[in-house]
Design a protein around this motif. Structure first.
Motif, short mmCIF file in Angstrom:
data_model
loop_
_atom_site.label_atom_id
_atom_site.label_comp_id
_atom_site.label_asym_id
_atom_site.label_seq_id
_atom_site.Cartn_x
_atom_site.Cartn_y
_atom_site.Cartn_z
N ARG A 27 -4.67 -4.71 -4.78
CA ARG A 27 -5.31 -3.63 -4.01
C ARG A 27 -5.48 -4.06 -2.55
NH1 ARG A 27 -5.24 1.54 -4.15
NH2 ARG A 27 -7.22 2.53 -3.83
N ALA A 28 -5.86 -5.32 -2.33
CA ALA A 28 -5.99 -5.85 -0.98
C ALA A 28 -4.62 -5.93 -0.29
CB ALA A 28 -6.66 -7.22 -1.00
N VAL A 29 -3.59 -6.27 -1.06
CA VAL A 29 -2.22 -6.30 -0.54
C VAL A 29 -1.81 -4.91 -0.09
CG1 VAL A 29 0.21 -6.64 -1.16
CG2 VAL A 29 -1.52 -8.30 -1.89
N GLN A 30 -2.08 -3.91 -0.92
CA GLN A 30 -1.73 -2.53 -0.59
C GLN A 30 -2.48 -2.05 0.66
OE1 GLN A 30 -1.73 0.06 -3.97
NE2 GLN A 30 -1.76 1.91 -2.73
N ALA A 31 -3.75 -2.42 0.79
CA ALA A 31 -4.53 -2.04 1.96
C ALA A 31 -3.96 -2.68 3.23
CB ALA A 31 -5.99 -2.43 1.78
N GLU A 32 -3.57 -3.93 3.15
CA GLU A 32 -2.98 -4.62 4.31
C GLU A 32 -1.63 -4.00 4.67
OE1 GLU A 32 -2.88 -6.92 7.50
OE2 GLU A 32 -4.58 -6.91 6.11
N ALA A 33 -0.83 -3.67 3.66
CA ALA A 33 0.46 -3.01 3.92
C ALA A 33 0.24 -1.65 4.58
CB ALA A 33 1.24 -2.87 2.61
N ALA A 34 -0.77 -0.92 4.14
CA ALA A 34 -1.08 0.39 4.73
C ALA A 34 -1.46 0.25 6.20
CB ALA A 34 -2.22 1.06 3.96
N LYS A 35 -2.25 -0.77 6.53
CA LYS A 35 -2.61 -1.00 7.94
C LYS A 35 -1.37 -1.31 8.77
CE LYS A 35 -6.58 -3.50 6.75
NZ LYS A 35 -7.41 -4.67 6.97
#
Length: 89
Positions: A27-35
């Motif tokens: 989930r943290a990976v996905q949030a960083e990718a979104a940024k």
């Protein structure tokens, strides 16, 4: 924590992330990718000309074992007015 690498890919090639980030979850990976995608989208739309046509770019996330996630974004600018009225909006 696992170290994840965020490789940036566009029509010109791939910029490999040599440093990576330590993150606790997918989930943290996905949030960083979104940024990262949001930053890339903003910069690409600002710098693109209508003549560039459709553009796309992606972030490929990997860890030490290989691919983890692929996030892709594409856009097109269609200019309906060909004359400039002397103002930037």
């Amino acid at each position: 924590m696992t170290r994840y690498f965020f490789d940036l890919r566009d029509d010109k090639g791939t910029a490999f992330d040599e440093e990576g980030l330590e993150l606790a979850s997918l989930r943290a990976v996905q949030a960083e990718a979104a940024k990262s995608v949001a930053d890339m989208a903003r910069d690409a739309v600002i710098s693109a000309s209508p003549a560039d046509g459709k553009q796309s770019f992606a972030i490929d996330v990997r860890d030490e074992d290989g691919p983890v996630m692929h996030v892709q974004f594409s856009f097109a600018i269609e200019n309906y007015k060909t004359r400039s009225h002397g103002r930037d909006h």
